[in-house]
Design an enzyme around this catalytic site. Structure first.
Site, PDB file in Angstrom:
ATOM      1  N   ASP A 123      -1.569 -24.946 -28.541  1.00 38.49           N
ATOM      2  CA  ASP A 123      -2.335 -23.174 -28.326  1.00 38.49           C
ATOM      3  C   ASP A 123      -1.567 -22.875 -26.507  1.00 38.49           C
ATOM      4  O   ASP A 123      -2.253 -21.781 -25.712  1.00 38.49           O
ATOM      5  CB  ASP A 123      -3.613 -23.035 -29.342  1.00 38.49           C
ATOM      6  CG  ASP A 123      -3.973 -22.107 -30.323  1.00 38.49           C
ATOM      7  OD1 ASP A 123      -3.054 -21.852 -30.825  1.00 38.49           O
ATOM      8  OD2 ASP A 123      -5.045 -23.164 -30.705  1.00 38.49           O
ATOM      9  N   ASP A 182      -1.317 -18.636 -36.583  1.00 40.65           N
ATOM     10  CA  ASP A 182      -1.617 -17.847 -35.402  1.00 40.65           C
ATOM     11  C   ASP A 182      -0.402 -18.406 -34.259  1.00 40.65           C
ATOM     12  O   ASP A 182       0.139 -17.746 -33.573  1.00 40.65           O
ATOM     13  CB  ASP A 182      -2.587 -18.314 -35.398  1.00 40.65           C
ATOM     14  CG  ASP A 182      -3.939 -18.790 -36.205  1.00 40.65           C
ATOM     15  OD1 ASP A 182      -3.758 -18.989 -37.743  1.00 40.65           O
ATOM     16  OD2 ASP A 182      -4.606 -18.295 -35.953  1.00 40.65           O
TER      17      ASP A 182
END
Length: 403
Positions: A123, A182
């Site tokens: 991330d 994601d």
């Protein structure tokens, strides 16, 4: 060249005209004075060391704060950059450009230590957002350049040529190579860093990751698996499953929205037709499986009894994803396709804003689902608010809404 330019202008005009004639108009709340008022109040609460809003409580709508080393930390600074952009689009009614820019830079500063030590893993792409925003303002900003390149190198370091993907979550079992849908959103930092450095390996990593995700995360009907576990030593798929959705064979809506956006963005960067087709397929799944009231459920396949919670954050991401997909249709002179996705983006915004707009809360929207298996739902969410504001900007920039 003149003829092509005229064709492009005519196409753009037809898209605006078609979207304008649709039955649903963009929600006026997108440009409510409460947007800038609420965000400014939160921005003026910057602490030392910095704490970042992630989601609210369920009753009062007050932000719950976390340290910088969270995957969501980049969204509030990027919200400030989005309002800086809005001043350029809407004028002084959106505030002072210099103030939003100063605040965006101040809130980004707390993320700089993450360049050398972070626990967010893949991330780093999300936390790089405000630095990529800064480069749109000042392409020579050395702080932003260093951050983007450091985060891209970190993400590239998680790539396995055997699996063909960047690792998402770390596992106690080193042979369990976990990849989540994601991660399609994190690939953008690789392209930005490639442009800065000329390191084309970053592009190759992004393409490899998207290719594998296209094959192993996306079902024939356009739905998606949240998680795919690979064997790190052979590259074989071990399991396709969920973590935050209803079931392994269901489609978690936020994951689906990440996928639409991610594949539309991959087509934007590569013009690889398979990516456009995948984005279309996932968009079709979204549109066909949206309930008649237009409210985005937390999971498209979750039972209706007991009532399944909505996820306004997934709705806001999906609206932006469809606008990006419309741009790609526009780029290949498909006015009908572009108008179709714009219409559905506006419908998503309208239905879900009507449900989730909360004037009394610190967040702009409620009815977000952070993690339903952990019963973290019915909240405001920082990335829901970010994509809500971004959608307003995108509509204005296309001539599809007024400020």
């Amino acid at each position: 060249m003149v003829v092509l330019h005229l064709v492009a202008l005519a196409l753009a005009s037809s898209i605006v005209s078609s979207a304008a004639s649709s039955k649903v108009s963009p929600p006026t709340e997108l440009f409510s004075p409460l947007v800038t008022k609420k965000v400014l109040k939160t921005a003026q609460a910057l602490s030392s060391p910095p704490q970042y809003p992630q989601y609210t409580d369920r009753e009062e709508g007050d932000w719950i704060w976390f340290g910088a080393d969270q995957w969501t930390a980049g969204f509030f600074p990027s919200t400030l950059y989005a309002l800086h952009e809005r001043v350029k689009l809407c004028g002084p009614r959106a505030g002072k450009a210099s103030q939003w820019l100063s605040l965006g830079r101040a809130w980004s500063t707390g993320e700089i230590p993450l360049e050398t030590h972070t626990g967010v893993g893949h991330d780093v792409g999300f936390i790089s957002y405000p630095f990529m925003d800064e480069l749109n303002v000042n392409p020579k900003n050395e702080t932003a350049i260093e951050a983007v390149n450091a985060f891209a190198a970190h993400l590239a370091g998680r790539f396995s040529p055997i699996v063909g993907c960047t690792r998402s979550w770390d596992s106690a079992d080193p042979t369990d190579f976990q990849v989540i849908i994601d991660n399609m959103m994190n690939l953008e930092v690789l392209f930005v860093s490639e442009a800065l450095t000329g390191n084309h390996t970053l592009r190759e990593i992004a393409i490899s990751h998207a290719d594998k995700t296209m094959v192993n995360h996306i079902r024939p009907d356009g739905g998606s698996f949240h998680v795919v576990d690979y064997n790190s030593t052979t590259g074989a798929v071990i399991r396709q499953r969920t973590s935050q959705g209803y079931a392994d064979n269901s489609t978690w809506s936020r994951g689906e929205s990440w996928g639409i956006y991610g594949f539309a963005n991959m087509y934007k960067h590569t013009q690889k037709y398979d990516y456009l087709q995948t984005a279309r397929k996932m968009a079709k799944y979204w549109i066909v499986n949206t309930p008649s009231d237009g409210i985005t459920p937390w999971d498209f396949n979750a039972p209706l009894d007991p009532p399944r919670p909505a996820d306004s954050s997934a709705a806001m991401i999906a609206a932006n994803a469809l606008l990006l997909l419309a741009d790609q249709e526009h780029s290949i002179l498909n006015a009908t396709g572009a108008s179709y996705y714009i219409k559905h983006a506006i419908q998503i915004l309208s239905a879900n804003t009507k449900l989730a707009w909360r004037p009394a809360w610190q967040s702009l929207l409620a009815n977000g689902t952070v993690n339903n298996p952990q019963q973290n739902n019915l909240t405001g969410i920082v990335y829901g608010d970010y994509y809500f504001i971004k959608a307003g900007n995108e509509l204005v920039s296309r001539g599809l809404a007024g400020c």
